[in-house]
Design an enzyme around this catalytic site. Sequence first.
Site, PDB file in Angstrom:
ATOM      1  N   GLY A   1       8.118  -0.306  -1.995  1.00  0.00           N
ATOM      2  CA  GLY A   1       9.201   0.582  -2.218  1.00  0.00           C
ATOM      3  C   GLY A   1      10.390   0.696  -2.338  1.00  0.00           C
ATOM      4  O   GLY A   1      10.470   2.099  -2.986  1.00  0.00           O
TER       5      GLY A   1
ATOM      6  N   GLU B   1       1.468  -4.033  -2.473  1.00  0.00           N
ATOM      7  CA  GLU B   1       0.884  -4.220  -0.679  1.00  0.00           C
ATOM      8  C   GLU B   1      -0.704  -4.410  -0.739  1.00  0.00           C
ATOM      9  O   GLU B   1      -0.494  -5.400   0.821  1.00  0.00           O
ATOM     10  CB  GLU B   1       1.200  -2.520  -0.921  1.00  0.00           C
ATOM     11  CG  GLU B   1       2.694  -2.132  -0.548  1.00  0.00           C
ATOM     12  CD  GLU B   1       3.499  -1.287  -1.808  1.00  0.00           C
ATOM     13  OE1 GLU B   1       3.920  -0.781  -2.061  1.00  0.00           O
ATOM     14  OE2 GLU B   1       2.856  -1.690  -2.627  1.00  0.00           O
TER      15      GLU B   1
ATOM     16  N   ALA C   1       9.841  -3.497   1.343  1.00  0.00           N
ATOM     17  CA  ALA C   1       9.959  -3.305   2.742  1.00  0.00           C
ATOM     18  C   ALA C   1      10.845  -4.672   3.130  1.00  0.00           C
ATOM     19  O   ALA C   1      10.099  -5.409   2.286  1.00  0.00           O
ATOM     20  CB  ALA C   1       8.506  -2.615   3.581  1.00  0.00           C
TER      21      ALA C   1
ATOM     22  N   GLU D   1       8.312   3.152  -5.500  1.00  0.00           N
ATOM     23  CA  GLU D   1       7.982   4.294  -4.661  1.00  0.00           C
ATOM     24  C   GLU D   1       9.009   5.367  -4.709  1.00  0.00           C
ATOM     25  O   GLU D   1       8.663   6.066  -4.712  1.00  0.00           O
ATOM     26  CB  GLU D   1       7.654   4.191  -3.705  1.00  0.00           C
ATOM     27  CG  GLU D   1       5.758   3.300  -3.464  1.00  0.00           C
ATOM     28  CD  GLU D   1       5.492   3.241  -1.967  1.00  0.00           C
ATOM     29  OE1 GLU D   1       4.529   4.144  -1.592  1.00  0.00           O
ATOM     30  OE2 GLU D   1       5.987   2.400  -1.490  1.00  0.00           O
TER      31      GLU D   1
END
Length: 718
Positions: free
Chosen positions: A117, A140, A69, A120
């Site tokens: 992300g 994270e 992100a 992911e």
Amino acid sequence: MLFSGKALSVQMLDNGIAELNFDLQGESVNKFNRLTVSEFSHALDAIEAADGVKGVLLTSGKGVFIVGADITEFGGAFSAGAEGIADLMNKNNENINRLEDLPVPTVVAINGYALGGGFEVCLGCDFRVMGDQAKVGLPEVKLGLIPGWGGTVRLPRVVGVDVAAEWIAAGKEQRPDAALMAHAVDAVVTSDKLKEAALKLLGRAIDGELDYKSRREIKKSPIPLNDTEALMAFFTTKAFVGAQAGKNYPSPVAAVTSIEQGYKLGRDEALKIEQQQFIFCAQTDTAKSLVGLFLNDQAIGKVAKGWEKKADKKIERAAVLGAGIMGGGIAYQSAYKGTPIKMKDIDQKGIDLGLKEASKLLSRLVERGRMTVEKMGETLIRIEPTLSYDGFDNVDVVVEAVVENPKVKHAVLKEVESKVSEDTVIASNTSTISIDHLAEPLARPENFLGMHFFNPVHKMPLVEVIRGEKTSENAIARVVAYANKMGKKAIVVRDCPGFLVNRVLFPYFAGFSMLVRDGADFQEIDKVMERWGWPMGPAYLMDVVGIDTGVHAEKVMAEGFPDRMGKTFKAASDIMYEAERYGQKNGKGFYNYEEDKKGKPKKVATEESYELLKPHVAERREFDKDEIIERMMVPMATELARCLEEGIVDSPAEADMALIYGIGFPPFRGGIFAWLDNMGMKTFVEIADKYADLGELYKPTERMREMAANGETYYGDK
């Protein structure tokens, strides 16, 4: 072209394959900012609406896949509360679900890094092919958060609960071999074959040779664990993760909790659990501090790169004077990162010690599989041991790392200046002595500055680059560039006794000495400060630094700042020094030291220290933990404020990062200025005023009082 945007595009390849390519314009890496998330949604619209799509291939147009992100967008979203956080997360969760639900198979070609992300999204695909130089992971927790786009939902369904919990709670990047062994990816190929292999795999899925639908169903269904298996798995995992993380870092346990509460649910319901845990973490002070640190780290990196661009030439050949442990560490770091270095000492014993230090560090890398024997040999060849100045007229920079004595340094610096070219930059690795004072005998003070490494050099990321009154901008630029090349975090500070880090550290030690003088137990002080977040308490830290080194530095600081750092009593460190208890280096300081099973020094409490202290301190009594914390931290905070106000350091971000990288200030508190902002300056001033009778170190600056009155903060609205 089905879709073309500023962050990604979709084009049709042969055999009905749509290539969805991430390539964020104007950036060196791909990341999920709001633009990318929005265009991802439009790209999926285009794929869903197109005729003849039989499969989708995800690729990157950059040297990495997606790094995660865009952290710079977190501040505004997080400050908007639960709704703002959910809004930031919802759209991309919807995107990844749509990707996973496409009526055709999907394959991702993972090059470079696929983190957070980025990984992911990979987990949302049916098959994953990884380049042999790539890395994947969900880091994270390093920001005080948990994965928020399905990581705690999909990863345990792909690799199993135990492996997923370990990967997420540790936040480590995973190499291709580990990813393949865990079945997080389906194939690993050389980078030049990555797209070809991914297309081949996708073709097999399109032809029905590979059953992508059943794989997809596993990711969308509950995890098949019975209650007993689940109880055992989650009870032991949470206990272990909680013990490892500690109470100041709640996100690793929150990640395991998300897996635990969602394992019986289908994908969509489990994602709601994940979001609840993400929102909880995002609203903690720890997340606020760690996100702030990430942004500060980026900021100081940009400043250092800015200096590097100003350098008129690259540092291609270096030298270090003084081979010992510090000189050997500097030589190792320079050679390891590719810059050849001469290592000079006045006798062979020093040379042997420096080479032994470098060899030891390289051997450890070989033992851990991080370096081949051949690479170790190549690195050692870059270190040229010497007892003479032969070839010094060819080096670009010389780092002086001899004994911390002004007279010795003056003689060595004057001598080396006569042996190098007029263009060579000379840097002193002094930890406390004024750069302007050391420059006095030099003919070219514009080419002289400080380059303060922290011990052990290979582990400590910070390098203070100290600007003297006559130091040229070009000399600073070259040395910052050299520090960057060595893989260090360079922060430029101005000259004063102790520079930045030691100038701020010794008021902390002064707070410790006054507590011991007033009857506090040094072991209790250590325990309180370690619980507050320091990696070691002040007594233990003094032992590690070396009490003889500390006493010498205290004298330098007292001479430089007599009103604040001059002593009116015999400090605990002086008492230990006079008893020849120097710390770990001779096996006895505040604590005694003996070797553990790994041969490392282990501290052991001893009554000897208490007996030595007894004649010089008040009768021992218990102190409230808050009083210990306040009396330790107020002097450090007020001195750092003075450094900023005097221009010793240019910004709160650089000051905070210097203390985190240099002396291990608790990261979850974000740095001293971030800690003060979280507390509020009004509260801090009220605390400091309680201890005004302890002396000048406890008195806030006038600027701090102004900030308290006006409700100002160091970081503004950040």
